[in-house]
Motif scaffolding. Sequence first.
Motif, mmCIF file in Angstrom:
data_model
loop_
_atom_site.group_PDB
_atom_site.id
_atom_site.type_symbol
_atom_site.label_atom_id
_atom_site.label_comp_id
_atom_site.label_asym_id
_atom_site.label_seq_id
_atom_site.Cartn_x
_atom_site.Cartn_y
_atom_site.Cartn_z
ATOM 1 N N ASN A 125 -5.629 -9.043 -4.849
ATOM 2 C CA ASN A 125 -6.312 -10.177 -4.141
ATOM 3 C C ASN A 125 -5.998 -9.988 -2.426
ATOM 4 O OD1 ASN A 125 -6.804 -12.800 -2.903
ATOM 5 N ND2 ASN A 125 -5.399 -13.947 -3.931
ATOM 6 N N PRO A 126 -6.819 -9.781 -1.810
ATOM 7 C CA PRO A 126 -7.009 -9.714 -0.176
ATOM 8 C C PRO A 126 -6.328 -10.911 0.692
ATOM 9 C CG PRO A 126 -9.157 -8.684 -1.147
ATOM 10 C CD PRO A 126 -8.379 -9.591 -2.188
ATOM 11 N N GLY A 127 -6.493 -12.042 -0.331
ATOM 12 C CA GLY A 127 -5.982 -13.297 0.484
ATOM 13 C C GLY A 127 -4.720 -13.262 0.406
ATOM 14 N N THR A 128 -3.825 -12.555 -0.184
ATOM 15 C CA THR A 128 -2.303 -12.466 -0.042
ATOM 16 C C THR A 128 -1.812 -11.571 1.050
ATOM 17 O OG1 THR A 128 -1.997 -10.525 -1.453
ATOM 18 C CG2 THR A 128 -2.433 -12.795 -2.607
ATOM 19 N N ILE A 129 -2.364 -10.776 1.488
ATOM 20 C CA ILE A 129 -1.756 -9.682 2.310
ATOM 21 C C ILE A 129 -1.313 -10.278 3.735
ATOM 22 C CG2 ILE A 129 -2.554 -7.531 3.819
ATOM 23 C CD1 ILE A 129 -4.772 -7.013 1.745
ATOM 24 N N ALA A 130 -1.891 -11.381 4.408
ATOM 25 C CA ALA A 130 -1.206 -11.888 5.450
ATOM 26 C C ALA A 130 0.061 -12.659 5.154
ATOM 27 C CB ALA A 130 -2.302 -13.017 6.009
ATOM 28 N N GLY A 131 0.274 -13.091 4.127
ATOM 29 C CA GLY A 131 1.559 -13.648 3.643
ATOM 30 C C GLY A 131 2.487 -12.746 2.840
ATOM 31 N N LEU A 132 2.444 -11.475 3.138
ATOM 32 C CA LEU A 132 3.281 -10.523 2.179
ATOM 33 C C LEU A 132 4.585 -10.635 3.009
ATOM 34 C CD1 LEU A 132 1.247 -7.344 1.676
ATOM 35 C CD2 LEU A 132 1.925 -8.811 -0.160
ATOM 36 N N MET A 133 5.887 -10.582 2.488
ATOM 37 C CA MET A 133 7.070 -10.820 2.495
ATOM 38 C C MET A 133 7.566 -9.763 3.611
ATOM 39 S SD MET A 133 9.491 -10.070 -0.643
ATOM 40 C CE MET A 133 9.511 -8.461 -1.422
ATOM 41 N N CYS A 134 7.009 -8.617 3.437
ATOM 42 C CA CYS A 134 7.323 -7.553 4.261
ATOM 43 C C CYS A 134 6.717 -7.690 5.610
ATOM 44 C CB CYS A 134 6.504 -6.243 3.841
ATOM 45 S SG CYS A 134 4.758 -6.193 3.637
ATOM 46 N N ARG A 135 5.927 -8.578 6.061
ATOM 47 C CA ARG A 135 5.470 -9.131 7.354
ATOM 48 C C ARG A 135 6.356 -10.051 7.999
ATOM 49 N NH1 ARG A 135 0.711 -11.102 8.518
ATOM 50 N NH2 ARG A 135 0.534 -9.767 10.299
ATOM 51 N N ASN A 136 7.295 -10.625 7.388
ATOM 52 C CA ASN A 136 8.156 -11.426 8.041
ATOM 53 C C ASN A 136 9.607 -11.379 7.687
ATOM 54 O OD1 ASN A 136 8.493 -12.692 5.566
ATOM 55 N ND2 ASN A 136 8.161 -14.731 6.479
ATOM 56 N N THR A 137 10.161 -10.193 6.979
ATOM 57 C CA THR A 137 11.306 -10.079 6.542
ATOM 58 C C THR A 137 11.846 -8.539 6.677
ATOM 59 O OG1 THR A 137 10.785 -11.532 4.725
ATOM 60 C CG2 THR A 137 12.671 -9.960 4.442
ATOM 61 N N LEU A 138 13.191 -8.569 7.171
ATOM 62 C CA LEU A 138 13.853 -7.420 7.372
ATOM 63 C C LEU A 138 14.734 -7.307 6.215
ATOM 64 C CD1 LEU A 138 14.617 -4.972 9.204
ATOM 65 C CD2 LEU A 138 16.447 -6.502 10.121
ATOM 66 N N SER A 139 14.635 -6.089 5.510
ATOM 67 C CA SER A 139 15.628 -5.802 4.347
ATOM 68 C C SER A 139 16.545 -4.598 4.818
ATOM 69 C CB SER A 139 14.640 -5.334 3.371
ATOM 70 O OG SER A 139 15.490 -4.826 2.059
ATOM 71 N N VAL A 140 17.831 -4.984 4.658
ATOM 72 C CA VAL A 140 18.879 -4.176 4.875
ATOM 73 C C VAL A 140 19.867 -3.999 3.493
ATOM 74 C CG1 VAL A 140 21.003 -4.046 6.321
ATOM 75 C CG2 VAL A 140 19.169 -5.513 7.116
ATOM 76 N N ALA A 141 19.983 -2.614 3.263
ATOM 77 C CA ALA A 141 20.668 -2.132 2.336
ATOM 78 C C ALA A 141 22.108 -2.213 2.561
ATOM 79 C CB ALA A 141 20.180 -0.820 2.076
ATOM 80 N N TRP A 142 22.697 -1.932 1.103
ATOM 81 C CA TRP A 142 24.197 -1.988 1.381
ATOM 82 C C TRP A 142 24.893 -1.203 2.461
ATOM 83 C CZ3 TRP A 142 27.380 2.162 0.206
ATOM 84 C CH2 TRP A 142 26.743 3.353 -0.383
ATOM 85 N N ASP A 143 24.283 -0.118 2.595
ATOM 86 C CA ASP A 143 24.856 1.192 3.542
ATOM 87 C C ASP A 143 24.517 0.809 4.977
ATOM 88 O OD1 ASP A 143 22.379 1.865 3.498
ATOM 89 O OD2 ASP A 143 22.763 3.922 2.773
ATOM 90 N N GLY A 144 23.393 -0.286 5.226
ATOM 91 C CA GLY A 144 23.064 -0.519 6.579
ATOM 92 C C GLY A 144 21.591 -0.334 6.798
ATOM 93 N N THR A 145 21.067 0.755 5.949
ATOM 94 C CA THR A 145 19.638 1.479 6.080
ATOM 95 C C THR A 145 18.585 0.345 6.009
ATOM 96 O OG1 THR A 145 20.373 3.400 5.359
ATOM 97 C CG2 THR A 145 18.115 3.133 5.467
ATOM 98 N N LEU A 146 17.604 0.270 7.067
ATOM 99 C CA LEU A 146 16.640 -0.788 7.101
ATOM 100 C C LEU A 146 15.448 -0.259 6.363
ATOM 101 C CD1 LEU A 146 16.645 -1.449 10.953
ATOM 102 C CD2 LEU A 146 17.931 -2.436 9.199
#
Length: 380
Positions: free
Chosen positions: A300-321
Amino acid sequence: MSENAFIPLDVIVGDGHTERVDGPRPTTSLRYRREPLSSPEAQFRALNAVEVKGGPTGTGDFDADLEASGWENLQPSELEIFQINLGKLCNMTCRHCHVDSGPDRTEENMDRETVDACLRAIDRSGAHTVDLTGGAPELNPHFEYLVQACVDRGLHVIDRCNLTILTTRPYQHLPEWFAERNVEVVCSLPHYREFNTDAQRGSGTYRKSIKALHALNEAGYGQGDPDRLLTLVTNPVGAFLAGNQASLEREWKEALDRNHDVTFDRLLALNNMPMSRYLEWLLEKGQTEAYMQRLVNAFNPGTIAGLMCRNTLSVAWDGTLYDCDFNQQLEMTMDLPDGVRPHVDDFNLEDWKQHSIRTARHCYGCTAGAGSGCGGAIEE
């Protein structure tokens, strides 16, 4: 007793400290079993070997479908959510887990130095929400320290909780502790029926989950108070897409109230991601091609604008982004400018705003149907 039945476990939570919790046998993570699928490379091979057609280009190529939908270069919007995966240690070993977490994952647990680096990066990020996940994030020895530091900064804190951890002696205080700090509790519960939940998460999970929900209700959660939000998360049992989130929420609220006198504020319906232990299940059942075809057909192309990767930073247990928790588990580190290390110590907001988000075939899971992400459906 089933493979995932609950038994007492001594779990190492850090600094040589152990705690007794109830959990499944610590023998079911991919890594513990030395399964090839424990490596991201093997998972990519398995996914890319599936022949599927459909989507805007008819190719089953996610990047091509993005470009055909007008998103040649997927980039961030505004950084709102700072998500921290505190580790892979968990008291459960669920069949659908995309993290491959479990009681045996004792090494991957964020230390205090990295926690403090996260706090410094949060101060630079401008994010209004800190989203804590795992594994069971509560098992990290610095969990309460981090929550309190974020609350003291006036940030909204989310704890992604498997519910059963709240029934174990060391963590029974958390519902009240969360309530005092206005922490939103986002709880995973595959289904409001016992059989469906236990089939996915192990024998005894459902009853422990209901016990934990009662404790949260008694602490003021799930009563309509915006400062004590209780959110449930469901994902399908089997090779299906998530149903309509609004209608499922009505159904769940009625069933849990009628059968258990349990109330909650909202329900998030997520698609299962074709990776890690859920990918193993698909392969075992011969459902990989059918599920991937289902995801691609529902792109669904309509979901792309709202994907969480566009407003979220993910940090792993070892600090990698990373761009998201799914990319994190596939070790797809954030693609930053040359010479910039993708580590929380070196986080720079301007670099984040200008970088291109990495995608691959598993991303069809977030763009199928109404969309799916840590915040639930993207389109209602």
